[in-house]
Design a protein around this motif. Sequence first.
Motif, PDB file in Angstrom:
ATOM      1  N   GLY A 257       0.814  -1.097  -0.040  1.00  0.00           N
ATOM      2  CA  GLY A 257      -0.099   0.191  -0.209  1.00  0.00           C
ATOM      3  C   GLY A 257       0.734   1.132   0.127  1.00  0.00           C
ATOM      4  O   GLY A 257       0.463   2.208  -0.305  1.00  0.00           O
ATOM      5  N   SER A 258       2.125   1.090   0.335  1.00  0.00           N
ATOM      6  CA  SER A 258       3.019   2.330   0.103  1.00  0.00           C
ATOM      7  C   SER A 258       3.279   2.653  -1.249  1.00  0.00           C
ATOM      8  O   SER A 258       3.050   1.927  -2.163  1.00  0.00           O
ATOM      9  N   TYR A 259       3.980   3.874  -1.469  1.00  0.00           N
ATOM     10  CA  TYR A 259       4.608   4.255  -2.915  1.00  0.00           C
ATOM     11  C   TYR A 259       5.854   4.405  -3.062  1.00  0.00           C
ATOM     12  O   TYR A 259       6.490   4.762  -1.995  1.00  0.00           O
ATOM     13  N   LYS A 260       6.361   4.168  -4.056  1.00  0.00           N
ATOM     14  CA  LYS A 260       7.749   4.385  -4.401  1.00  0.00           C
ATOM     15  C   LYS A 260       7.890   5.051  -5.507  1.00  0.00           C
ATOM     16  O   LYS A 260       7.128   5.062  -6.584  1.00  0.00           O
ATOM     17  N   ILE A 261       9.213   5.659  -5.585  1.00  0.00           N
ATOM     18  CA  ILE A 261       9.247   6.444  -7.105  1.00  0.00           C
ATOM     19  C   ILE A 261       9.768   5.467  -8.097  1.00  0.00           C
ATOM     20  O   ILE A 261      10.801   4.869  -7.990  1.00  0.00           O
ATOM     21  N   ASN A 262       9.026   5.324  -9.119  1.00  0.00           N
ATOM     22  CA  ASN A 262       9.307   4.325 -10.241  1.00  0.00           C
ATOM     23  C   ASN A 262       9.817   4.973 -11.526  1.00  0.00           C
ATOM     24  O   ASN A 262      10.106   4.223 -12.380  1.00  0.00           O
ATOM     25  N   GLY A 263      10.117   6.332 -11.580  1.00  0.00           N
ATOM     26  CA  GLY A 263      10.821   6.788 -12.620  1.00  0.00           C
ATOM     27  C   GLY A 263      10.577   8.362 -12.716  1.00  0.00           C
ATOM     28  O   GLY A 263       9.663   8.913 -12.047  1.00  0.00           O
TER      29      GLY A 263
END
Length: 142
Positions: A124-130
Amino acid sequence: MRAFLAVFILCAASFVLFATAQAEDPIDATRTMIEAQIKAFLNDDVDTAYSFAAPGIKAIYPDKNVFFAMVKKSYEPVYHPGNYAFGRSRSIDNGAMIYHEVLISGRDGKDWTAVYQLARQPDGSYKINGVQIVPNTESKGI
């Protein structure tokens, strides 16, 4: 006993509704994440900056120092912006992907637009994908 059960169910339902209302908006949460990564870059904090990278980015750059060197070389406006401000944001597929436009004035006086893509992770967390950067600040839309 029925009255107790009814009150219990009502309280439980109220708690669920309250907790749902208190959940952080993904647009706000991911904007905060981008700001934290930019601050980490400004402070040359390799560990913190790398911690925001999505698993796909970490697969390409498994060494955090190589990742940091790539950002320094290829993403100078993001690595050390002069000033920046958030432009438009967009949520795709009910929050599976979040896009943020960041308008950057580089230290060299040039203007840039960085479009961040953040992916919701299984937890459910977010990460920088680009991040895609283009030279200008004119919003092209997301």
